[in-house]
Write a protein that holds these residues in place. Structure first.
Motif, short mmCIF file in Angstrom:
data_model
loop_
_atom_site.label_atom_id
_atom_site.label_comp_id
_atom_site.label_asym_id
_atom_site.label_seq_id
_atom_site.Cartn_x
_atom_site.Cartn_y
_atom_site.Cartn_z
N GLY A 177 12.74 58.38 15.06
CA GLY A 177 11.30 58.34 14.80
C GLY A 177 10.93 58.04 13.37
N ASP A 178 11.87 58.24 12.44
CA ASP A 178 11.54 58.00 11.03
C ASP A 178 11.87 56.58 10.58
OD1 ASP A 178 14.29 58.15 11.08
OD2 ASP A 178 14.46 59.44 9.32
N GLU A 179 12.35 55.74 11.48
CA GLU A 179 12.64 54.35 11.13
C GLU A 179 11.43 53.49 11.50
OE1 GLU A 179 16.45 53.54 12.93
OE2 GLU A 179 17.50 54.81 11.48
N TRP A 180 10.37 53.69 10.74
CA TRP A 180 9.05 53.16 11.09
C TRP A 180 9.02 51.64 11.22
CZ3 TRP A 180 4.48 55.91 8.28
CH2 TRP A 180 4.58 57.30 8.47
N ILE A 181 9.74 50.93 10.36
CA ILE A 181 9.61 49.48 10.30
C ILE A 181 10.06 48.82 11.60
CG2 ILE A 181 11.90 49.11 9.31
CD1 ILE A 181 8.62 47.18 8.56
N THR A 182 10.90 49.48 12.39
CA THR A 182 11.44 48.83 13.58
C THR A 182 10.37 48.55 14.62
OG1 THR A 182 12.05 50.94 14.63
CG2 THR A 182 13.66 49.92 13.18
N THR A 183 9.38 49.42 14.73
CA THR A 183 8.32 49.19 15.72
C THR A 183 7.46 47.98 15.36
OG1 THR A 183 8.28 51.48 16.48
CG2 THR A 183 6.27 50.19 16.80
N PRO A 184 6.99 47.82 14.11
CA PRO A 184 6.26 46.59 13.78
C PRO A 184 7.09 45.32 13.97
CG PRO A 184 5.82 48.26 12.12
CD PRO A 184 6.90 48.81 13.01
N VAL A 185 8.41 45.40 13.77
CA VAL A 185 9.26 44.24 14.02
C VAL A 185 9.14 43.82 15.48
CG1 VAL A 185 11.66 43.46 14.19
CG2 VAL A 185 10.89 44.65 12.15
N VAL A 186 9.25 44.79 16.38
CA VAL A 186 9.16 44.50 17.81
C VAL A 186 7.74 44.04 18.18
CG1 VAL A 186 9.23 45.55 20.11
CG2 VAL A 186 11.08 45.96 18.50
N MET A 187 6.72 44.69 17.63
CA MET A 187 5.35 44.29 17.94
C MET A 187 5.08 42.87 17.43
SD MET A 187 4.21 46.87 19.61
CE MET A 187 2.42 46.63 19.70
N GLY A 188 5.64 42.52 16.29
CA GLY A 188 5.49 41.16 15.78
C GLY A 188 6.18 40.14 16.66
N LEU A 189 7.34 40.50 17.20
CA LEU A 189 8.05 39.61 18.11
C LEU A 189 7.26 39.41 19.39
CD1 LEU A 189 10.51 38.00 19.00
CD2 LEU A 189 11.61 40.16 19.65
N ILE A 190 6.69 40.48 19.92
CA ILE A 190 5.86 40.36 21.12
C ILE A 190 4.70 39.40 20.87
CG2 ILE A 190 4.27 41.59 22.66
CD1 ILE A 190 6.04 44.08 22.24
N GLU A 191 4.01 39.60 19.75
CA GLU A 191 2.87 38.74 19.44
C GLU A 191 3.30 37.28 19.33
OE1 GLU A 191 -0.88 38.69 16.33
OE2 GLU A 191 1.02 39.55 15.70
N ARG A 192 4.44 37.05 18.70
CA ARG A 192 4.93 35.67 18.54
C ARG A 192 5.19 35.04 19.90
NH1 ARG A 192 5.78 31.18 17.91
NH2 ARG A 192 7.26 30.11 16.54
N LEU A 193 5.76 35.78 20.82
CA LEU A 193 6.06 35.23 22.14
C LEU A 193 4.78 34.98 22.95
CD1 LEU A 193 9.18 37.37 23.12
CD2 LEU A 193 9.14 35.00 22.31
N VAL A 194 3.86 35.93 22.88
CA VAL A 194 2.60 35.77 23.62
C VAL A 194 1.83 34.56 23.10
CG1 VAL A 194 0.35 36.80 24.09
CG2 VAL A 194 2.43 38.19 24.27
N MET A 195 1.74 34.43 21.78
CA MET A 195 0.98 33.33 21.19
C MET A 195 1.66 31.98 21.45
SD MET A 195 -1.69 34.70 19.83
CE MET A 195 -2.29 33.42 18.72
N GLY A 196 2.99 31.98 21.55
CA GLY A 196 3.70 30.72 21.70
C GLY A 196 3.88 30.25 23.13
N ALA A 213 20.86 41.68 31.33
CA ALA A 213 21.93 40.81 30.86
C ALA A 213 22.24 41.05 29.39
CB ALA A 213 21.53 39.35 31.08
N GLY A 214 21.27 41.61 28.67
CA GLY A 214 21.48 41.87 27.25
C GLY A 214 20.44 42.83 26.72
N SER A 215 20.75 43.43 25.57
CA SER A 215 19.85 44.42 24.98
C SER A 215 19.95 44.35 23.47
CB SER A 215 20.20 45.82 25.48
OG SER A 215 19.39 46.80 24.85
N LEU A 216 18.83 44.57 22.80
CA LEU A 216 18.78 44.60 21.34
C LEU A 216 17.98 45.82 20.92
CD1 LEU A 216 19.20 43.24 18.55
CD2 LEU A 216 17.08 41.98 18.98
N ASP A 217 18.60 46.72 20.15
CA ASP A 217 17.94 47.94 19.72
C ASP A 217 17.84 47.91 18.20
OD1 ASP A 217 18.87 51.45 19.64
OD2 ASP A 217 16.90 50.55 19.61
N TYR A 218 16.62 47.89 17.66
CA TYR A 218 16.44 47.80 16.22
C TYR A 218 16.51 49.17 15.56
CZ TYR A 218 15.00 42.90 16.34
OH TYR A 218 14.98 41.53 16.49
N HIS A 219 17.29 49.22 14.48
CA HIS A 219 17.33 50.38 13.60
C HIS A 219 17.04 49.89 12.18
CE1 HIS A 219 19.14 53.56 16.27
NE2 HIS A 219 19.27 52.47 17.01
N ALA A 220 16.88 50.81 11.24
CA ALA A 220 16.54 50.42 9.87
C ALA A 220 17.53 50.99 8.87
CB ALA A 220 15.11 50.89 9.53
#
Length: 298
Positions: free
Chosen positions: A186-205, A274-281
């Protein structure tokens, strides 16, 4: 909206099944510090979630293996290791490394400055849920918030999921599923904005960029931006345990002690991704499954 505004951040991608996550000392580098962006502040953790930081000089291999399996080794500089230990287990840790030096009694309390703008620029859990609902309303053929009433934390909070796919309403099991997660700690705050930014990039593209359109037509991508909602933006541990160190691994098939981990396993078992990516900081490394030994990849 722009979710990711922090360019100089060291982010660890964990390419694995949910059972991975036990990094041994031999895999750790010493790049934490000068090149890492300051971590955002947060409130002091509850006593049961308090994590202490120790340093110690490397000892025999068997003891190092035990320490690495039980606790989180954060850095290595030469023969000196930095380790995070739940405060309630400090005495047990010191029986393994009696020469260890206490650096910080409460990592969360000591690491974060206080101020009214502590979380400025970082989404709250309610904002994440609202954003997912908006994506589903605005992109009904692409985005879906699956109805998973059992996908909850120990405290009963929903573990929110967003699915992106070119035929999102269909359960097309012929398409490979990809799972992308963040904020196991829960204290690795930056990982959530990374994922939210990726979602936005995919939706917009989607529909306008051939590569993104092909990707989402070929696969179903599931996003879990906060695996541990009970400790989100609060503390590294939750309910007295490190949520990334309770999963089973070869030689240890014990059921996790917290609901979020148990339900993440159920989620993976349901999808069979088929695959998984888990972000940590904070640590510049990529850890592959199972991530529990020093043996090289086959």
């Amino acid at each position: 909206m722009v979710w990711f505004q922090h360019a100089n951040v060291s982010v660890m991608g964990l390419l694995s099944s949910p059972s991975a996550g036990l990094a041994l000392a031999c895999a750790l580098s010493s790049n934490r510090g000068a090149n890492a962006a300051p971590r955002p502040s947060g409130r002091a953790s509850q006593d049961e979630n308090r994590v202490s930081q120790f340093t110690f000089v490397g000892i025999d291999d068997a003891t190092m293996q035990t320490i690495a399996l039980r606790y989180s080794i954060e850095a290595r500089r030469g023969d000196t290791f930095t380790v995070y230990v739940p405060a309630v287990e400090a005495a047990a840790f010191l029986t393994l490394a009696p020469q260890a030096r206490l650096v910080t009694a409460d990592v969360d309390a000591e690491s974060y400055p206080r101020g009214p703008n502590d979380r400025a620029g970082y989404p709250s859990y309610d904002e994440i849920r609202a954003t997912f609902a908006d994506y589903q309303i605005e992109n009904p053929d692409l985005a879906l918030v699956p109805d998973l009433p059992w996908m909850v934390s120990q405290d009963g909070l929903p573990i929110v999921v967003l699915k992106l796919s070119g035929d999102v309403a269909e359960d097309n099991f012929a398409k490979p599923a990809i799972v992308i997660t963040a904020s196991t700690h829960g204290d690795e705050w930056i990982t959530t904005p990374v994922v939210m930014g990726l979602i936005e990039r995919l939706v917009m593209g989607y529909g306008s960029e051939a590569r993104i359109t092909k990707m989402l037509d070929w696969s179903s991508v599931y996003f879990v931006p906060a695996v541990s909602p009970d400790s989100f933006q609060s503390s590294r541990n939750v309910h007295g345990v490190d949520p990334n160190r309770v999963y089973p691994y070869p030689g240890n098939d014990a059921e996790p002690s917290i609901a979020s981990a148990r339900n993440m396993i159920r989620f993976y078992d349901m999808l069979k991704p088929a695959g998984s990516l888990d972000y940590h900081a904070n640590i510049g490394m990529v850890l592959y499954p199972w991530g529990w030994s020093c043996n090289p990849l086959d």
